[in-house]
Design a protein around this motif. Structure first.
Motif, PDB file in Angstrom:
ATOM      1  N   ILE A  29      14.406  11.847  36.800  1.00 35.85           N
ATOM      2  CA  ILE A  29      14.846  10.736  35.954  1.00 35.85           C
ATOM      3  C   ILE A  29      14.205   9.422  36.421  1.00 35.85           C
ATOM      4  O   ILE A  29      13.772   8.602  35.612  1.00 35.85           O
ATOM      5  CB  ILE A  29      16.388  10.613  35.967  1.00 35.85           C
TER       6      ILE A  29
ATOM      7  N   LYS B 266      11.892   8.484  33.476  1.00 37.10           N
ATOM      8  CA  LYS B 266      12.686   7.570  32.626  1.00 37.10           C
ATOM      9  C   LYS B 266      12.573   6.123  33.120  1.00 37.10           C
ATOM     10  O   LYS B 266      12.129   5.248  32.393  1.00 37.10           O
ATOM     11  CB  LYS B 266      14.152   8.002  32.601  1.00 37.10           C
ATOM     12  N   HIS B 267      13.005   5.881  34.351  1.00 36.96           N
ATOM     13  CA  HIS B 267      13.002   4.493  34.831  1.00 36.96           C
ATOM     14  C   HIS B 267      11.577   3.948  34.969  1.00 36.96           C
ATOM     15  O   HIS B 267      11.251   2.900  34.425  1.00 36.96           O
ATOM     16  CB  HIS B 267      13.760   4.389  36.165  1.00 36.96           C
TER      17      HIS B 267
ATOM     18  N   TYR C 198       9.621   0.934  32.674  1.00 39.54           N
ATOM     19  CA  TYR C 198       8.975  -0.293  33.165  1.00 39.54           C
ATOM     20  C   TYR C 198       7.554  -0.399  32.609  1.00 39.54           C
ATOM     21  O   TYR C 198       7.110  -1.482  32.216  1.00 39.54           O
ATOM     22  CB  TYR C 198       8.940  -0.320  34.703  1.00 39.54           C
TER      23      TYR C 198
END
Lengths: 201, 245
Positions: free
Chosen positions: B64, B68-69, B73
């Motif tokens: 994740i 995802k993170h 960004y």
């Protein structure tokens, strides 16, 4: 007199499926408990020791351990108080009127509040505040700051708040903060928010 | 070639993972020439399996965190840059961090997020070689007295960062090492907004998303686990590039 961690007014699983029991238990029993302990340690033997939490946050604002843990203690107390299982969909009465006056409609307010909570980068809170005279306003603040502190957010008194630290939602929602914010709207205790509004205005 | 040198010092050139076009990056070089095309940033591969750091960091967290993170960004940075080099001159992520201003939130947050995570994956990459290269060990002993003291300072900085942020080991421009921490996705390259600028050679992500699934409120346990998983070869590579600056 030391501040104490009060029990939640409902069971840890009472807000499921919107907020899961494990998150509630750790959030209250670990995070909120740590803020309480650290706040007491930070004010022990100081001029802040016998003040109310509101006074502690204002007078201790320039002392980081007091600011962080005083905010953490106060914010979580507010948060537990304004949550409830089976919350109403929307406020009524004079609070609803104040929200309509400020944002045009409840949905427009919800959009503004959601935006504040979504765009708070890093850890923090989004708030609905009531100013003296009755005007309401949405804002957000970093970490455990809140609008009662000098120069933070929109001022006024917070009457509704959402914790957007990742610890508030990560076990269940992970990176999906917007889903958590949407779910939060299902468990708001609008009676409590209205009571805070009546007291603050 | 100044900008190229800067990119190298930031420890990005060696891997190629983050390399953006580095040709003609100064205004002087560009006079009379068309601007080179800006290539949007993309997610660098992790280079190892998501479960490779277990039990220190669990596979779901890694997946994740990376897909995802870190991806978010990058997506937001590309959106903020809108197909242009930052300030017309900065193509590389380290250059962008070095130029970013405090009130430029979209670039500050997302360029920081991209740089920080790209380096973090390398600094904690699995390795069987836990030895510290002698030059770096000497520098650590000189600046901190011992590795134990360095780890204590890193641990304290990481534990005491309230809210989201990072703790760093950084090379000062005079060559000495220091430990600091920054909020959110700021980093020591951001000279306009950090108290102690320099070139980071190691960092620990202490956003709750970095550890919450496995450690919940026990940030200290996560920090201790990371400090035992430092890839010193990768840190040394960053150090070597930084001191050549």
């Amino acid at each position: 007199m030391a501040f104490t961690l009060e029990p939640l007014p409902y069971a840890y699983n009472a807000l499921e499926p919107h907020i899961d029991a494990r998150t509630m238990e750790i959030h209250h029993g670990k995070h909120h408990a740590a803020y309480t302990t650290n706040l007491n340690n930070a004010i022990a033997g100081t001029d802040l020791e016998n003040l109310s939490i509101e006074e502690v946050m204002i007078k201790g604002f320039d002392r980081m351990p007091v600011r962080n843990n005083g905010g953490g203690f106060y914010n979580h107390n507010l948060f537990w108080d304004i949550l409830t299982p089976g919350g109403a969909k929307a406020p009524s009465g004079e609070l609803a009127a104040a929200i309509d006056a400020a944002y045009g409609s409840f949905d427009a307010f919800k959009e503004e509040f959601t935006k504040a909570a979504t765009t708070r980068f890093g850890s923090g809170w989004a708030w609905l505040c009531a100013h003296k005279g009755g005007k309401v306003e949405v804002c957000s603040s970093a970490n455990q700051d809140n609008p009662l502190m000098p120069g933070i957010g929109c001022g006024g008194a917070p009457i509704l708040g959402i914790d957007v630290w990742e610890h508030a939602y990560y076990l269940h929602y992970q990176n999906r903060r917007p889903d958590y914010i949407g779910a939060f709207f299902n468990v708001i205790n609008w009676d409590k928010v209205a009571a805070r509004y009546a007291a603050a205005k | 070639m100044k900008k190229r040198t800067f990119l190298k010092t930031a420890g990005l050139l060696g891997t190629g993972l983050l390399l953006q076009p580095v040709i003609g990056c100064s205004n002087k070089l560009l006079q009379g020439h068309a601007l080179p095309a800006f290539t949007p940033f993309s997610l660098p591969p992790l280079g190892y399996a998501y479960n490779a750091l277990e039990p220190a960091v669990d596979a779901l967290t890694m997946e994740i965190h990376h897909t995802k993170h870190h991806q978010a960004y990058i997506d937001k940075l590309n959106k903020a840059l809108n197909g242009q080099a930052y300030k017309g001159t900065a193509f590389g992520i380290a250059e962008i961090c070095a130029l970013v201003e405090a009130n430029d939130a979209a670039v500050r947050n997302n360029a920081g997020g991209h740089y920080n995570h790209s380096m973090f994956w390398k600094w904690i990459a699995p390795t069987t070689d836990n030895s510290i290269p002698v030059d770096l060990q000497t520098r650590i002993n000189s600046d901190f007295g011992s590795l134990t003291e360095l780890k204590k300072q890193l641990s304290d900085a990481a534990k005491n960062r309230f809210g989201s942020g990072w703790a760093w080991l950084t090379v000062h421009k005079d060559g000495h090492l220091f430990v600091s921490s920054t909020p959110n996705q700021d980093n020591p390259l951001m000279a306009a907004l950090v108290e102690q600028p320099g070139t980071p050679i190691f960092g620990i992500d202490v956003w709750e998303h970095a550890y919450y699934l496995n450690y919940q409120n026990r940030r200290a346990d996560y920090i201790a686990a990371i400090l035992e998983r430092i890839n010193w070869q990768a840190v040394f590579e960053s150090y070597t590039l930084a001191i050549q600056r």
